[in-house]
Design a protein around this motif. Structure first.
Motif, mmCIF file in Angstrom:
data_model
loop_
_atom_site.group_PDB
_atom_site.id
_atom_site.type_symbol
_atom_site.label_atom_id
_atom_site.label_comp_id
_atom_site.label_asym_id
_atom_site.label_seq_id
_atom_site.Cartn_x
_atom_site.Cartn_y
_atom_site.Cartn_z
ATOM 1 N N LEU A 1 0.754 -1.177 0.163
ATOM 2 C CA LEU A 1 0.017 0.147 0.060
ATOM 3 C C LEU A 1 1.018 1.301 0.204
ATOM 4 C CD1 LEU A 1 -2.809 -0.934 2.479
ATOM 5 C CD2 LEU A 1 -2.923 -0.991 0.165
ATOM 6 N N GLN A 2 1.920 1.265 0.576
ATOM 7 C CA GLN A 2 2.915 2.352 0.752
ATOM 8 C C GLN A 2 3.696 2.447 -0.544
ATOM 9 O OE1 GLN A 2 3.519 4.616 3.363
ATOM 10 N NE2 GLN A 2 4.331 5.684 1.471
ATOM 11 N N LEU A 3 4.165 1.444 -1.157
ATOM 12 C CA LEU A 3 4.724 1.508 -2.602
ATOM 13 C C LEU A 3 3.620 1.992 -3.653
ATOM 14 C CD1 LEU A 3 6.788 -1.602 -2.401
ATOM 15 C CD2 LEU A 3 7.575 0.787 -1.771
ATOM 16 N N ALA A 4 2.489 1.565 -3.295
ATOM 17 C CA ALA A 4 1.550 2.166 -4.311
ATOM 18 C C ALA A 4 1.416 3.793 -4.177
ATOM 19 C CB ALA A 4 0.318 1.307 -4.130
ATOM 20 N N ARG A 5 1.250 3.995 -3.164
ATOM 21 C CA ARG A 5 1.056 5.444 -3.003
ATOM 22 C C ARG A 5 2.157 6.116 -3.396
ATOM 23 N NH1 ARG A 5 0.396 4.678 2.790
ATOM 24 N NH2 ARG A 5 -1.475 3.728 2.696
ATOM 25 N N ASP A 6 3.456 5.668 -3.117
ATOM 26 C CA ASP A 6 4.585 6.503 -3.756
ATOM 27 C C ASP A 6 4.631 6.387 -5.292
ATOM 28 O OD1 ASP A 6 5.745 6.111 -1.053
ATOM 29 O OD2 ASP A 6 6.940 4.433 -1.568
ATOM 30 N N ARG A 7 3.990 5.511 -5.923
ATOM 31 C CA ARG A 7 3.770 5.516 -7.397
ATOM 32 C C ARG A 7 2.511 6.356 -8.016
ATOM 33 N NH1 ARG A 7 5.553 0.933 -10.496
ATOM 34 N NH2 ARG A 7 7.120 0.295 -9.490
ATOM 35 N N GLY A 8 1.913 6.876 -7.045
ATOM 36 C CA GLY A 8 0.592 7.828 -7.611
ATOM 37 C C GLY A 8 -0.569 6.965 -7.648
ATOM 38 N N LEU A 9 -0.367 5.416 -7.371
ATOM 39 C CA LEU A 9 -1.490 4.746 -7.309
ATOM 40 C C LEU A 9 -2.489 5.181 -6.131
ATOM 41 C CD1 LEU A 9 -0.227 1.051 -8.395
ATOM 42 C CD2 LEU A 9 -1.829 2.453 -9.743
ATOM 43 N N GLU A 10 -3.734 4.972 -6.377
ATOM 44 C CA GLU A 10 -4.514 5.612 -4.997
ATOM 45 C C GLU A 10 -5.096 4.429 -4.386
ATOM 46 O OE1 GLU A 10 -8.927 7.489 -4.452
ATOM 47 O OE2 GLU A 10 -7.695 7.884 -6.123
ATOM 48 N N PRO A 11 -4.418 3.960 -3.300
ATOM 49 C CA PRO A 11 -4.885 2.584 -2.459
ATOM 50 C C PRO A 11 -6.191 3.058 -1.613
ATOM 51 C CG PRO A 11 -2.964 3.522 -1.455
ATOM 52 C CD PRO A 11 -3.311 4.794 -2.296
ATOM 53 N N ALA A 12 -6.941 1.983 -1.623
ATOM 54 C CA ALA A 12 -8.134 2.114 -0.919
ATOM 55 C C ALA A 12 -8.597 0.756 -0.180
ATOM 56 C CB ALA A 12 -9.472 2.256 -1.894
ATOM 57 N N GLU A 13 -8.654 0.687 1.151
ATOM 58 C CA GLU A 13 -8.969 -0.472 1.819
ATOM 59 C C GLU A 13 -10.549 -0.463 2.020
ATOM 60 O OE1 GLU A 13 -6.167 -1.003 5.292
ATOM 61 O OE2 GLU A 13 -5.414 1.035 4.317
ATOM 62 N N GLN A 14 -11.256 -1.342 1.424
ATOM 63 C CA GLN A 14 -12.644 -1.353 1.518
ATOM 64 C C GLN A 14 -13.254 -2.779 1.350
ATOM 65 O OE1 GLN A 14 -12.760 0.968 -2.449
ATOM 66 N NE2 GLN A 14 -13.961 -0.789 -3.086
ATOM 67 N N LYS A 15 -14.748 -2.627 1.800
ATOM 68 C CA LYS A 15 -15.422 -3.976 1.683
ATOM 69 C C LYS A 15 -15.125 -4.418 0.461
ATOM 70 C CE LYS A 15 -18.983 -4.572 4.729
ATOM 71 N NZ LYS A 15 -18.649 -5.962 5.471
ATOM 72 N N MET A 16 -15.339 -5.501 -0.155
ATOM 73 C CA MET A 16 -15.117 -5.559 -1.786
ATOM 74 C C MET A 16 -16.047 -7.062 -1.821
ATOM 75 S SD MET A 16 -11.320 -5.223 -2.388
ATOM 76 C CE MET A 16 -11.288 -5.789 -4.083
ATOM 77 N N SER A 17 -17.329 -7.146 -2.375
ATOM 78 C CA SER A 17 -18.227 -8.277 -2.408
ATOM 79 C C SER A 17 -17.566 -9.056 -3.790
ATOM 80 C CB SER A 17 -19.512 -8.163 -2.739
ATOM 81 O OG SER A 17 -19.870 -7.614 -3.870
ATOM 82 N N MET A 18 -17.515 -10.384 -3.783
ATOM 83 C CA MET A 18 -16.993 -11.225 -4.753
ATOM 84 C C MET A 18 -17.816 -10.963 -5.961
ATOM 85 S SD MET A 18 -14.252 -13.306 -5.070
ATOM 86 C CE MET A 18 -14.245 -13.683 -6.785
ATOM 87 N N ASP A 19 -19.346 -10.802 -5.679
ATOM 88 C CA ASP A 19 -19.960 -10.376 -6.819
ATOM 89 C C ASP A 19 -19.533 -9.251 -7.686
ATOM 90 O OD1 ASP A 19 -21.674 -12.802 -6.722
ATOM 91 O OD2 ASP A 19 -23.220 -11.614 -5.780
ATOM 92 N N TRP A 20 -19.313 -8.109 -6.896
ATOM 93 C CA TRP A 20 -18.622 -6.841 -7.497
ATOM 94 C C TRP A 20 -17.308 -7.176 -8.107
ATOM 95 C CZ3 TRP A 20 -14.212 -3.987 -6.662
ATOM 96 C CH2 TRP A 20 -14.358 -2.665 -7.276
ATOM 97 N N VAL A 21 -16.569 -7.939 -7.414
ATOM 98 C CA VAL A 21 -15.205 -8.337 -7.953
ATOM 99 C C VAL A 21 -15.525 -9.097 -9.245
ATOM 100 C CG1 VAL A 21 -13.013 -9.869 -7.635
ATOM 101 C CG2 VAL A 21 -14.043 -8.520 -5.713
ATOM 102 N N THR A 22 -16.121 -9.980 -9.446
ATOM 103 C CA THR A 22 -16.313 -10.940 -10.662
ATOM 104 C C THR A 22 -16.835 -9.939 -11.836
ATOM 105 O OG1 THR A 22 -18.435 -11.823 -9.837
ATOM 106 C CG2 THR A 22 -16.527 -13.239 -9.415
ATOM 107 N N GLU A 23 -17.958 -9.030 -11.532
ATOM 108 C CA GLU A 23 -18.424 -8.083 -12.272
ATOM 109 C C GLU A 23 -17.301 -7.046 -12.955
ATOM 110 O OE1 GLU A 23 -21.651 -5.735 -10.512
ATOM 111 O OE2 GLU A 23 -22.661 -7.793 -9.951
ATOM 112 N N ASN A 24 -16.627 -6.839 -12.141
ATOM 113 C CA ASN A 24 -15.552 -5.747 -12.579
ATOM 114 C C ASN A 24 -14.269 -6.456 -13.357
ATOM 115 O OD1 ASN A 24 -16.034 -2.596 -11.697
ATOM 116 N ND2 ASN A 24 -16.937 -4.070 -10.139
ATOM 117 N N ILE A 25 -14.249 -7.733 -12.993
ATOM 118 C CA ILE A 25 -13.141 -8.490 -13.920
ATOM 119 C C ILE A 25 -13.898 -8.694 -15.334
ATOM 120 C CG2 ILE A 25 -12.119 -10.889 -14.200
ATOM 121 C CD1 ILE A 25 -12.120 -11.123 -11.157
ATOM 122 N N ALA A 26 -15.228 -8.998 -15.294
ATOM 123 C CA ALA A 26 -15.711 -9.307 -16.728
ATOM 124 C C ALA A 26 -15.953 -7.989 -17.418
ATOM 125 C CB ALA A 26 -17.049 -9.768 -16.347
ATOM 126 N N SER A 27 -16.141 -6.827 -16.977
ATOM 127 C CA SER A 27 -16.137 -5.558 -17.570
ATOM 128 C C SER A 27 -14.810 -5.008 -17.855
ATOM 129 C CB SER A 27 -17.042 -4.513 -16.674
ATOM 130 O OG SER A 27 -16.034 -4.109 -15.710
#
Ligand code: PMP
Length: 324
Positions: free
Chosen positions: A233-259
């Motif tokens: 998460l720290q290295l991601a921040r250093d690279r300007g990737l925006e890290p987010a710690e959040q609840k992630m449902s498996m349905d949301w994950v598979t939908e976003n993989i598919a899209s």
């Protein structure tokens, strides 16, 4: 190295590696009052030996101890135990310049003999080591991950955030189920709703999105707070990737993989550092992430983190600790 506690920690001497003699009534056998840690030591080009963020492991061992009603070992004693054992095992630390390391396993358990259910007054703490080869001797291999509907690793209010042996006992059947479905690893969902993703049996999990975010499940108390997770998460921040710690449902994950919104996913922990996930499988179907290979950002983060550990990339955050 062996320490014992009765009324405060004593010992701390390095003893020869040998079987431990315990009473069959030792509490650890019956009530699983046991916790452990895992770290790696790397030899750098000048011959010195270093480990990575051991203060984080010391703090986690203290949190695990509190949860398992074991006595805490101070950060100072924890670091001293690593220095003592790794100095003694220094010839076993592999040569510099690769991912070979000396794996360090500190562990603490209730050694007092009694059959009632209470926290033990007599506790042992040991550190053992083992040379470990590169996790991917033939190049980084993406994982096929089975999503378990049947089992959870740990429940809310339980021991999920502690690194205790019992959690690993409870994840073994999920791993077996994964293997039966041709998968390498298992992803556990939260124990209450069986919808949001928690972690793998021995690794945290992260996703990278098309718009440059890096997402990982929030620490709910059922997830182990990985040192690798925090570092990424720290290295991601250093690279300007925006890290987010959040609840992630498996349905949301598979939908976003598919899209195509989620472009890369990976698992992370001390052993593999970063292991790309190529595919999820579950009773509901299967989902290939990107082209099923190792994502570019995933590999860049892996390069950077392994480089810091091996001493070939600048340690900007002061993460390295010298052991020998
Ligand atoms: N989750 C679990 C269940 C683990 O066993 C581990 C390995 N310790 C991790 C996550 C990753 O933690 P770390 O990065 O500190 O190795």
């Amino acid at each position: 190295a062996r320490w014992t506690v009765d009324d405060g920690w004593t010992g701390g001497e390095v003893v020869p590696f040998a079987p431990i003699s315990l009473s069959p009534a030792a509490a650890v056998f019956h009530y699983a009052q046991e916790i452990f840690e895992g770290l790696k030591a790397f030899r750098h080009a000048d011959g010195s030996v270093w480990t990575f963020r051991p203060e984080k492991n010391a703090e986690r061992l203290q949190r695990s101890a509190r949860r398992l009603a074991l006595p805490e070992l101070s950060t100072e004693d924890f670091l001293a135990s690593l220095t003592a054992q790794v100095s003694a095992d220094e010839p076993w630390v592999p040569a510099a310049g690769g991912e070979d390391s000396l794996y360090i396993r500190p562990f603490m358990f209730a050694s007092e003999a009694f059959l009632g259910v209470r926290s033990a007054h007599q506790v042992d703490y040991y550190v053992i080591t083992s040379p470990a080869g590169a996790y991917f001797p033939r190049g980084v291999q993406p994982l096929v991950v089975w999503v378990s509907d049947s089992y959870a690793r740990a429940g809310a209010g339980g021991t999920g955030a502690a690194k205790c042996g019992g959690n690993y006992a409870s994840s073994l059947l999920g791993k077996k189920e994964a293997a039966e479905h041709g998968a390498d690893e298992v992803l556990f969902l939260d124990s209450e709703t069986h919808t949001s993703i928690d972690e793998l049996s021995g690794m945290n999990v992260m996703a990278i999105t098309k718009d440059g975010r890096i997402l990982t499940p929030e620490l709910t108390g059922a997830i182990l707070e990985g040192v690798t997770r925090d570092s990424i998460l720290q290295l991601a921040r250093d690279r300007g990737l925006e890290p987010a710690e959040q609840k992630m449902s498996m349905d949301w994950v598979t939908e976003n993989i598919a899209s195509g919104e989620i472009t890369e996913m990976f698992a992370c922990g001390t052993a593999a550092v970063i292991n790309p996930i190529g595919e999820f499988r579950s009773e509901k179907g299967s989902w290939t992430i990107g082209d099923g290979g190792s994502g570019a950002v995933t590999l860049q983060l892996r390069e950077e983190l392994t480089g810091i550990q091996q001493g070939s990339v600048e340690d900007r955050h002061g993460w390295l600790h010298k052991l020998a």
